[in-house]
Scaffold this motif. Structure first.
Motif, mmCIF file in Angstrom:
data_model
loop_
_atom_site.group_PDB
_atom_site.id
_atom_site.type_symbol
_atom_site.label_atom_id
_atom_site.label_comp_id
_atom_site.label_asym_id
_atom_site.label_seq_id
_atom_site.Cartn_x
_atom_site.Cartn_y
_atom_site.Cartn_z
ATOM 1 N N SER A 92 -26.886 40.086 21.636
ATOM 2 C CA SER A 92 -27.042 39.247 20.445
ATOM 3 C C SER A 92 -28.253 38.345 20.596
ATOM 4 C CB SER A 92 -25.801 38.383 20.239
ATOM 5 O OG SER A 92 -24.664 39.172 20.076
ATOM 6 N N THR A 93 -28.673 37.759 19.480
ATOM 7 C CA THR A 93 -29.796 36.833 19.494
ATOM 8 C C THR A 93 -29.282 35.396 19.467
ATOM 9 O OG1 THR A 93 -29.957 36.819 17.093
ATOM 10 C CG2 THR A 93 -31.288 38.458 18.268
ATOM 11 N N PHE A 94 -30.191 34.472 19.740
ATOM 12 C CA PHE A 94 -29.819 33.063 19.663
ATOM 13 C C PHE A 94 -29.528 32.662 18.217
ATOM 14 C CE2 PHE A 94 -31.556 32.944 23.911
ATOM 15 C CZ PHE A 94 -30.778 31.991 24.530
ATOM 16 N N GLY A 95 -30.128 33.336 17.242
ATOM 17 C CA GLY A 95 -29.833 33.084 15.835
ATOM 18 C C GLY A 95 -28.395 33.429 15.492
ATOM 19 N N GLU A 96 -27.892 34.536 16.049
ATOM 20 C CA GLU A 96 -26.497 34.920 15.831
ATOM 21 C C GLU A 96 -25.554 33.928 16.506
ATOM 22 O OE1 GLU A 96 -26.528 38.868 17.358
ATOM 23 O OE2 GLU A 96 -27.511 39.693 15.578
ATOM 24 N N LEU A 97 -25.949 33.428 17.657
ATOM 25 C CA LEU A 97 -25.151 32.406 18.344
ATOM 26 C C LEU A 97 -25.103 31.131 17.515
ATOM 27 C CD1 LEU A 97 -23.572 31.489 20.847
ATOM 28 C CD2 LEU A 97 -25.756 30.907 21.904
ATOM 29 N N PHE A 142 -31.644 26.743 26.874
ATOM 30 C CA PHE A 142 -31.114 27.493 28.004
ATOM 31 C C PHE A 142 -32.116 27.385 29.138
ATOM 32 C CE2 PHE A 142 -30.730 31.522 30.398
ATOM 33 C CZ PHE A 142 -29.463 31.311 30.898
ATOM 34 N N LYS A 143 -31.656 26.958 30.285
ATOM 35 C CA LYS A 143 -32.486 26.726 31.468
ATOM 36 C C LYS A 143 -33.631 25.766 31.161
ATOM 37 C CE LYS A 143 -31.381 30.827 34.083
ATOM 38 N NZ LYS A 143 -31.879 32.025 34.743
ATOM 39 N N GLY A 144 -33.347 24.726 30.377
ATOM 40 C CA GLY A 144 -34.315 23.681 30.111
ATOM 41 C C GLY A 144 -35.351 23.988 29.056
ATOM 42 N N LYS A 145 -35.277 25.157 28.415
ATOM 43 C CA LYS A 145 -36.260 25.528 27.400
ATOM 44 C C LYS A 145 -35.556 25.796 26.079
ATOM 45 C CE LYS A 145 -39.379 27.765 30.634
ATOM 46 N NZ LYS A 145 -39.972 29.034 31.038
ATOM 47 N N GLU A 146 -36.199 25.354 24.997
ATOM 48 C CA GLU A 146 -35.656 25.648 23.676
ATOM 49 C C GLU A 146 -35.908 27.113 23.356
ATOM 50 O OE1 GLU A 146 -35.899 24.234 19.022
ATOM 51 O OE2 GLU A 146 -37.107 23.203 20.521
ATOM 52 N N ARG A 147 -34.901 27.781 22.839
ATOM 53 C CA ARG A 147 -34.999 29.208 22.548
ATOM 54 C C ARG A 147 -35.104 29.444 21.050
ATOM 55 N NH1 ARG A 147 -36.575 31.247 27.282
ATOM 56 N NH2 ARG A 147 -35.391 30.262 28.916
ATOM 57 N N GLU A 148 -35.902 30.428 20.675
ATOM 58 C CA GLU A 148 -36.112 30.779 19.272
ATOM 59 C C GLU A 148 -34.960 31.651 18.780
ATOM 60 O OE1 GLU A 148 -38.631 29.566 17.442
ATOM 61 O OE2 GLU A 148 -39.284 28.461 19.222
ATOM 62 N N ASP A 149 -34.807 31.726 17.458
ATOM 63 C CA ASP A 149 -33.698 32.487 16.871
ATOM 64 C C ASP A 149 -33.809 33.983 17.118
ATOM 65 O OD1 ASP A 149 -32.762 30.105 15.936
ATOM 66 O OD2 ASP A 149 -33.282 30.448 13.837
ATOM 67 N N ASN A 150 -35.011 34.505 17.280
ATOM 68 C CA ASN A 150 -35.182 35.949 17.439
ATOM 69 C C ASN A 150 -35.132 36.411 18.889
ATOM 70 O OD1 ASN A 150 -37.567 34.844 18.231
ATOM 71 N ND2 ASN A 150 -38.869 36.043 16.877
ATOM 72 N N GLU A 151 -34.918 35.522 19.847
ATOM 73 C CA GLU A 151 -34.839 35.907 21.262
ATOM 74 C C GLU A 151 -33.447 36.437 21.578
ATOM 75 O OE1 GLU A 151 -37.230 33.476 24.280
ATOM 76 O OE2 GLU A 151 -36.672 32.009 22.730
#
Length: 153
Positions: free
Chosen positions: A76-81, A100-109
Motif C-alpha cells: 500500500s501507499t502512504f496515501g492509502e494509510l 517514518f524514520k524521521g522523514k516526511e513521506r509523500e502520498d505516492n510512496e
C-alpha cells in the motif's frame, strides 16, 4: 627470510551437503529461489512468514495523544494509510503528515519500498499550515458577531 605457518583458528565443522539436512541442527538446504528486484538486481527470495494473510503488516501509528494499531498490505501507499487514518482520527488526508524514520513521506510512496515492516512505528502529525488556517478562521468569526451597531438617521 622467515617462513610463516598458518595457524588453525577454528575447529573443523562438518561440511553441508546441498540436498541433505545436518543432523541435530535442524538446518535444511534445498533449492534456492531467486527474485528479480525492480532495479534489475537478482537476489535470493526471502522466506516471509506472516500471520493474518498474504502481505499484511501491522503498523503502530502514533498521534500526539493516541496509538492506533493498523493492519494494512505491505504494498500500500502512504496515501492509502492516510485514508484509513482519516476514519480513525477525524482528520482529512490533506491535513495529515506522516513521518517514518524521521522523514516526511509523500502520498505516492509505497510502504514496502521505503522499508516499513511488520510492527514498525509511523508518526502522524497535523499539518501546521492547515491548523493555523483553522485558528485564523475561528478568530475572524468572533469579530463578525459584534452585538453593537451604529444607526444613522
Amino acid at each position: 627470510m622467515i617462513k610463516l605457518r598458518s595457524k588453525k583458528l577454528f575447529k573443523s565443522s562438518p561440511k553441508l551437503n546441498t540436498g541433505a539436512a545436518v543432523k541435530g541442527r535442524g538446518v535444511t538446504s534445498g533449492e534456492i529461489k531467486w527474485e528479480l528486484r525492480p532495479g534489475g538486481m537478482l537476489v535470493q527470495k526471502r522466506d516471509c512468514k506472516e500471520s493474518g494473510g498474504e502481505g499484511m503488516i501491522k503498523i503502530r501509528v502514533s498521534t500526539v495523544s493516541q496509538w492506533h494499531d493498523i493492519s494494512i498490505q505491505a504494498t500500500s501507499t502512504f496515501g492509502e494509510l492516510k485514508m484509513i487514518l482519516s476514519l480513525l482520527t477525524n482528520l482529512e488526508a490533506k491535513e495529515q503528515r506522516l513521518l517514518f524514520k524521521g522523514k516526511e513521506r509523500e502520498d505516492n510512496e509505497y510502504l514496502h519500498m521505503v522499508g516499513v515492516r511488520d510492527k514498525d512505528k509511523v508518526l502522524m502529525l497535523e499539518d501546521p499550515a492547515i491548523k493555523e488556517m483553522k485558528l485564523v478562521g475561528l478568530s475572524s468569526h468572533q469579530v463578525i458577531g459584534s452585538p453593537y451597531r451604529t444607526i444613522t438617521v
